[in-house]
Write a protein that holds these residues in place. Structure first.
Motif, PDB file in Angstrom:
ATOM      1  N   GLU A  25      52.857  48.183  31.904  1.00  0.00           N
ATOM      2  CA  GLU A  25      52.074  47.187  31.641  1.00  0.00           C
ATOM      3  C   GLU A  25      50.743  47.154  32.538  1.00  0.00           C
ATOM      4  N   THR A  26      49.770  47.000  32.225  1.00  0.00           N
ATOM      5  CA  THR A  26      48.506  47.012  32.958  1.00  0.00           C
ATOM      6  C   THR A  26      48.299  45.663  33.741  1.00  0.00           C
ATOM      7  N   PRO A  27      48.208  45.465  34.922  1.00  0.00           N
ATOM      8  CA  PRO A  27      48.377  44.094  35.463  1.00  0.00           C
ATOM      9  C   PRO A  27      47.017  43.545  35.332  1.00  0.00           C
ATOM     10  N   GLU A  28      47.085  42.196  35.638  1.00  0.00           N
ATOM     11  CA  GLU A  28      46.126  41.131  35.857  1.00  0.00           C
ATOM     12  C   GLU A  28      45.755  41.248  37.224  1.00  0.00           C
ATOM     13  N   PRO A  29      44.554  41.363  37.629  1.00  0.00           N
ATOM     14  CA  PRO A  29      43.965  41.125  39.150  1.00  0.00           C
ATOM     15  C   PRO A  29      44.069  39.594  39.610  1.00  0.00           C
ATOM     16  N   GLY A  30      44.845  39.369  40.686  1.00  0.00           N
ATOM     17  CA  GLY A  30      44.762  38.044  41.058  1.00  0.00           C
ATOM     18  C   GLY A  30      43.525  37.645  41.823  1.00  0.00           C
ATOM     19  N   PRO A  31      43.752  36.485  42.334  1.00  0.00           N
ATOM     20  CA  PRO A  31      42.589  35.832  42.904  1.00  0.00           C
ATOM     21  C   PRO A  31      42.041  36.807  44.330  1.00  0.00           C
ATOM     22  N   GLY A  32      40.911  37.188  44.263  1.00  0.00           N
ATOM     23  CA  GLY A  32      40.234  37.991  45.397  1.00  0.00           C
ATOM     24  C   GLY A  32      40.524  39.504  45.171  1.00  0.00           C
ATOM     25  N   GLU A  33      41.159  39.876  43.796  1.00  0.00           N
ATOM     26  CA  GLU A  33      41.587  41.199  43.557  1.00  0.00           C
ATOM     27  C   GLU A  33      40.724  41.806  42.252  1.00  0.00           C
ATOM     28  N   VAL A  34      40.661  43.201  42.320  1.00  0.00           N
ATOM     29  CA  VAL A  34      40.021  43.912  41.423  1.00  0.00           C
ATOM     30  C   VAL A  34      41.144  44.668  40.453  1.00  0.00           C
ATOM     31  N   LEU A  35      40.786  44.974  39.351  1.00  0.00           N
ATOM     32  CA  LEU A  35      41.641  45.943  38.394  1.00  0.00           C
ATOM     33  C   LEU A  35      40.857  47.282  38.729  1.00  0.00           C
ATOM     34  N   VAL A  36      41.408  48.377  39.075  1.00  0.00           N
ATOM     35  CA  VAL A  36      40.679  49.812  38.984  1.00  0.00           C
ATOM     36  C   VAL A  36      41.190  50.786  38.138  1.00  0.00           C
ATOM     37  N   VAL A  67      35.674  49.943  39.049  1.00  0.00           N
ATOM     38  CA  VAL A  67      36.303  48.560  38.909  1.00  0.00           C
ATOM     39  C   VAL A  67      36.208  48.126  37.172  1.00  0.00           C
ATOM     40  N   ALA A  68      37.366  47.849  36.718  1.00  0.00           N
ATOM     41  CA  ALA A  68      37.300  47.464  35.505  1.00  0.00           C
ATOM     42  C   ALA A  68      37.460  45.837  35.268  1.00  0.00           C
ATOM     43  N   LYS A  69      38.005  45.213  36.237  1.00  0.00           N
ATOM     44  CA  LYS A  69      37.925  43.697  35.890  1.00  0.00           C
ATOM     45  C   LYS A  69      37.929  43.009  37.312  1.00  0.00           C
ATOM     46  N   LEU A  70      37.603  41.880  37.414  1.00  0.00           N
ATOM     47  CA  LEU A  70      37.541  41.153  38.636  1.00  0.00           C
ATOM     48  C   LEU A  70      38.449  39.812  38.492  1.00  0.00           C
ATOM     49  N   GLY A  71      39.104  39.911  39.673  1.00  0.00           N
ATOM     50  CA  GLY A  71      40.107  38.668  39.615  1.00  0.00           C
ATOM     51  C   GLY A  71      39.334  37.342  40.156  1.00  0.00           C
ATOM     52  N   ASP A  72      39.971  36.289  40.327  1.00  0.00           N
ATOM     53  CA  ASP A  72      39.116  35.047  40.546  1.00  0.00           C
ATOM     54  C   ASP A  72      38.441  35.076  42.154  1.00  0.00           C
ATOM     55  N   GLY A  73      37.088  34.978  42.164  1.00  0.00           N
ATOM     56  CA  GLY A  73      36.503  35.020  43.591  1.00  0.00           C
ATOM     57  C   GLY A  73      36.177  36.286  44.081  1.00  0.00           C
ATOM     58  N   ALA A  74      36.492  37.450  43.425  1.00  0.00           N
ATOM     59  CA  ALA A  74      36.549  38.819  43.673  1.00  0.00           C
ATOM     60  C   ALA A  74      35.134  39.064  43.802  1.00  0.00           C
ATOM     61  N   GLU A  75      34.027  38.503  43.281  1.00  0.00           N
ATOM     62  CA  GLU A  75      32.483  38.823  43.195  1.00  0.00           C
ATOM     63  C   GLU A  75      32.194  38.423  44.550  1.00  0.00           C
TER      64      GLU A  75
END
Ligand code: 8ID
Ligand code: ZN
Length: 358
Positions: free
Chosen positions: A25-36, A76-84
């Motif tokens: 399963e492809t995980p969801e990035p959590g707060p402050g994390e990025v999916l690469v 980087v494919a997706k940003l978690g909350d606040g990662a920006e």
């Protein structure tokens, strides 16, 4: 367009050399994390150590189904909350290292030694690693990777590069001085030879098996010493013959206990052995020498564990400027088990990198 599942190489029988390719399963990035979305991952002997459970000091064997790998490069494919808030954007090219996350607040982190972070997560050892098509990293700890550096050259910089660069710096050698690389034909070894000779200006001697001679000389060593042609005393004599009065530093880029036993004897006055390789099996003393020999030559023995964010950025820069030239072989995910089989026999020349699109 992030898929629900993706392809991963997993350790399906911890303690033996066995890899299964699975859809995970492809995980969801959590707060402050990025999916690469990873394009490449280097294969390091430390992954082999974890899979085979060969490190006597490891607190616990890794879990069955663990995804290994810690030299991952991608986008980087997706940003978690606040990662920006860390300045990272979707599409940025980044890397994931052995220390995939550091707290940046504990005493070693405050001294810039994130490799020793008390709260570190290790990519490929309980934390899902980079032998897969997507992985998670903290937005404030992924390594920026220049667009112009090909993925198969960038990936090895994330462990072999940063580790040997940090180790060479700890050696205290200045440009023009002699540095011996033990295990010079492997992944860390060829990168260390190249960095030492081309980027840092040392005079480099590489030691390894004769099947590695050409890759060691091609990577920039002035001399090659065949470890199989010497005993523990004559190999030190050979280093003295080549250098005049011994090396300024010996960088241990091998897991061989025997090589560790030979290192101190190669030093000249006020020289340093930098311990990097992780011996496999039962630990053995690293000094065949007596304390008096260490005293009268003012020798140092230091350890070096990966490197920090600054060293990672600096070694990426050297590589981008073409100063790190070492043999790279790119293979598909289905080849990982056979790569590990060769690694177990000491047959790898340079670094092997997985192309994660195949
Ligand atoms: O942060 C760290 N300290 C760190 C980071 C990354 C890797 C430590 N490591 C450790 C790994 O866990 C491993 O123990 O560094 C070691 C080398 O990793 P690698 O370069 O990824 O391994 P490799 O490509 O298999 O190369 C090993 C080389 O050692 C040679 C082999 O021929 C091979 O070229 N070698 C052997 I086996 N016995 C030798 C001997 N007696 C020898 N070279 C010289 N003398
Ligand atoms: Zn490594």
């Amino acid at each position: 367009k992030v898929p629900k599942t993706h392809k991963a190489c997993v350790y399906d029988k911890v303690g033996s050399c066995s890899i299964a390719i699975r859809d995970v399963e492809t995980p969801e990035p959590g707060p402050g994390e990025v999916l690469v979305q990873l394009t490449h991952s280097g294969v390091c002997h430390s992954d082999y150590g974890i899979m085979m459970n060969t490190w006597a000091h490891m607190p616990a064997p890794t879990a069955e189904g663990q995804v290994g790998g810690h030299e991952g490069v991608g986008f980087v494919a997706k940003l978690g909350d606040g990662a920006e808030r860390s300045g990272v954007k979707v599409g940025d090219r980044v890397g994931i290292k052995w220390v995939s996350a550091a707290c940046l607040a504990c005493p070693p982190c405050l001294e810039g030694m994130e490799g020793l972070c008390f709260n570190q997560k290790i990519s490929g050892y309980f934390t899902p690693g980079t032998f897969q098509q997507y992985a998670i990293g903290p937005a404030n700890y992924v390594t920026p990777v220049p667009e112009s550096l090909p993925g198969e050259l960038a990936a090895p910089m994330l462990c072999a590069g940063v580790t040997t660069y940090a180790a060479l710096k700890k050696s205290g050698a200045s440009s023009g001085q002699w540095v011996v690389i033990s295990g010079a034909g492997g992944g860390l070894g060829t990168v260390a030879v190249s960095l030492g000779a081309k980027a840092m200006g040392y005079r480099v001697i590489g030691i390894d098996a004769p099947s590695k001679k050409d890759v060691i000389l091609d990577s920039g060593a002035e001399h090659f010493i065949d470890v199989t042609a010497h005993d523990d005393d004559s190999i030190a004599e050979e280093v003295k013959n080549l250098t005049g009065h011994g090396a300024k530093a010996v960088i241990m880029c091998t897991q061989s206990n025997r090589a560790y036993g030979q290192a101190l004897g190669m030093l000249g006055f006020a020289g340093t052995v930098v311990c990097v390789g992780m011996p496999e099996g039962d630990p053995v003393p690293i000094a065949r020498s007596y304390p008096a020999a260490i005293v009268t030559k003012q020798s140092s023995i230091v350890g070096s564990a990966v490197g920090n964010r600054r060293e990672a950025a600096e070694v990426m820069d050297f590589a981008t400027r073409g100063l790190v030239k070492f043999p790279v072989k790119t293979v598909g995910m289905g080849d990982l088990q056979s790569v590990f089989e060769s690694m177990g026999k000491g047959e790898i020349r340079g670094r092997v990198v997985l192309d994660l699109s195949r």
